[in-house]
Design a protein around this motif. Sequence first.
Motif, PDB file in Angstrom:
ATOM      1  N   PRO A  70       0.838  -1.210   0.000  1.00 44.68           N
ATOM      2  CA  PRO A  70       0.000   0.000   0.000  1.00 44.68           C
ATOM      3  C   PRO A  70       0.867   1.252   0.000  1.00 44.68           C
ATOM      4  CG  PRO A  70       0.023  -1.013   2.168  1.00 44.68           C
ATOM      5  CD  PRO A  70       0.712  -1.973   1.246  1.00 44.68           C
ATOM      6  N   ASN A  73       1.258   7.524   1.607  1.00 47.84           N
ATOM      7  CA  ASN A  73       0.436   8.706   1.835  1.00 47.84           C
ATOM      8  C   ASN A  73      -0.855   8.305   2.547  1.00 47.84           C
ATOM      9  OD1 ASN A  73      -1.816  10.662   0.954  1.00 47.84           O
ATOM     10  ND2 ASN A  73       0.063  11.786   0.522  1.00 47.84           N
ATOM     11  N   PRO A  74      -1.256   9.009   3.643  1.00 44.11           N
ATOM     12  CA  PRO A  74      -2.462   8.604   4.394  1.00 44.11           C
ATOM     13  C   PRO A  74      -3.723   8.617   3.547  1.00 44.11           C
ATOM     14  CG  PRO A  74      -1.137  10.129   5.677  1.00 44.11           C
ATOM     15  CD  PRO A  74      -0.536  10.098   4.311  1.00 44.11           C
ATOM     16  N   VAL A  75      -3.874   9.648   2.725  1.00 42.95           N
ATOM     17  CA  VAL A  75      -5.073   9.722   1.889  1.00 42.95           C
ATOM     18  C   VAL A  75      -5.081   8.604   0.861  1.00 42.95           C
ATOM     19  CG1 VAL A  75      -6.366  11.153   0.270  1.00 42.95           C
ATOM     20  CG2 VAL A  75      -5.229  12.213   2.236  1.00 42.95           C
ATOM     21  N   LYS A  77      -3.488   5.832   1.099  1.00 43.40           N
ATOM     22  CA  LYS A  77      -3.622   4.562   1.820  1.00 43.40           C
ATOM     23  C   LYS A  77      -5.085   4.256   2.128  1.00 43.40           C
ATOM     24  CE  LYS A  77      -0.530   3.682   4.854  1.00 43.40           C
ATOM     25  NZ  LYS A  77       0.288   3.698   6.087  1.00 43.40           N
ATOM     26  N   PHE A  78      -5.833   5.299   2.563  1.00 44.20           N
ATOM     27  CA  PHE A  78      -7.256   5.096   2.832  1.00 44.20           C
ATOM     28  C   PHE A  78      -8.006   4.740   1.552  1.00 44.20           C
ATOM     29  CE2 PHE A  78     -11.523   6.960   2.671  1.00 44.20           C
ATOM     30  CZ  PHE A  78     -12.150   6.236   3.687  1.00 44.20           C
ATOM     31  N   TRP A  79      -7.687   5.465   0.470  1.00 48.02           N
ATOM     32  CA  TRP A  79      -8.349   5.181  -0.795  1.00 48.02           C
ATOM     33  C   TRP A  79      -8.009   3.768  -1.270  1.00 48.02           C
ATOM     34  CZ3 TRP A  79     -12.363   6.572  -3.265  1.00 48.02           C
ATOM     35  CH2 TRP A  79     -12.511   6.329  -4.621  1.00 48.02           C
ATOM     36  N   TYR A  80      -6.785   3.306  -1.071  1.00 50.15           N
ATOM     37  CA  TYR A  80      -6.384   1.951  -1.442  1.00 50.15           C
ATOM     38  C   TYR A  80      -7.172   0.931  -0.630  1.00 50.15           C
ATOM     39  CZ  TYR A  80      -3.412  -2.214  -1.565  1.00 50.15           C
ATOM     40  OH  TYR A  80      -2.947  -3.503  -1.681  1.00 50.15           O
ATOM     41  N   TRP A  81      -7.301   1.189   0.676  1.00 51.75           N
ATOM     42  CA  TRP A  81      -8.074   0.287   1.534  1.00 51.75           C
ATOM     43  C   TRP A  81      -9.545   0.256   1.120  1.00 51.75           C
ATOM     44  CZ3 TRP A  81     -12.196   1.669   4.660  1.00 51.75           C
ATOM     45  CH2 TRP A  81     -12.688   0.675   5.513  1.00 51.75           C
ATOM     46  N   PHE A  82     -10.111   1.411   0.812  1.00 55.19           N
ATOM     47  CA  PHE A  82     -11.511   1.493   0.421  1.00 55.19           C
ATOM     48  C   PHE A  82     -11.766   0.733  -0.890  1.00 55.19           C
ATOM     49  CE2 PHE A  82     -14.904   3.655  -1.960  1.00 55.19           C
ATOM     50  CZ  PHE A  82     -15.959   3.479  -1.081  1.00 55.19           C
ATOM     51  N   GLN A  83     -10.848   0.871  -1.836  1.00 52.78           N
ATOM     52  CA  GLN A  83     -11.009   0.169  -3.106  1.00 52.78           C
ATOM     53  C   GLN A  83     -10.975  -1.340  -2.913  1.00 52.78           C
ATOM     54  OE1 GLN A  83      -7.860   2.078  -5.425  1.00 52.78           O
ATOM     55  NE2 GLN A  83      -9.404   3.041  -6.716  1.00 52.78           N
ATOM     56  N   LYS A  85     -11.781  -3.018  -0.148  1.00 48.98           N
ATOM     57  CA  LYS A  85     -13.008  -3.439   0.518  1.00 48.98           C
ATOM     58  C   LYS A  85     -14.195  -3.413  -0.440  1.00 48.98           C
ATOM     59  CE  LYS A  85     -11.332  -4.279   4.566  1.00 48.98           C
ATOM     60  NZ  LYS A  85     -11.333  -5.672   5.100  1.00 48.98           N
TER      61      LYS A  85
END
Length: 242
Positions: A70, A73-75, A77-83, A85
Amino acid sequence: MISSVFKCLAFTLLLISVGPCLHAQVNRADTTSVTAPLDASGIVQRAPASNRLNYFRNDRNYSYRNDPPPPENPVAKFWYWFQRKLSEFLQSSAYENFWQYVILATIGGLAIWLLYKSEFLGGFLGRKAQEDPLAYNRITENIHELDFNKLIEEAIENRNYRLAVRMYYLKSLKQLTDKQLIHWQPTKTNRIYVDELGNSRLKADFERLTSQFEYVWYGEFSVSESEFSVLKEEFSTFSGKI
């Protein structure tokens, strides 16, 4: 003579039969085998730059077996996690058997509600579009129920000249309606009344008074006593022309 002819024919036949063999033997005789020299030069190994290699290693388009790490970058990283899921959810049996129908029904209901609210389906559903009661230049009072002389006197006594100008304008609408020069309705705007006068000699004066009234009332500008005296005279002159 005949024997010489037979000799020529025999020689020709001999050439035809023996010629290809002689040609093949000549070609074989001219063919030589050449052995290429061995290339003993050293092999130079080339490798891509490390940053370029890491770029391709981390590129998801080139990931065929393992997911790349992953991003930091925090943003991102969150977008990667959301995709991830979301992808897992869309591939799940629960989505295929139940949730996709719930989502489709929700989207359809929301679309119908938005169309209904925008009155796109108003005519189809028989719902009459409502007039905007807050239109800035629409008269809401019933001009046939107002005592204009009394209301004008009270406004002047209270030095509320803006209200007095409004009452003068409403009185003008009442007079034009009584003369059947316009057709008053609470849903009409002031400019509609101006247009209803058509080619009347009163149109220019009434349009000027309408602009002055809207400037004073809807523009919320204060009116001094001297300014009101001028407007009062103009309304009185217009009233005498009706």
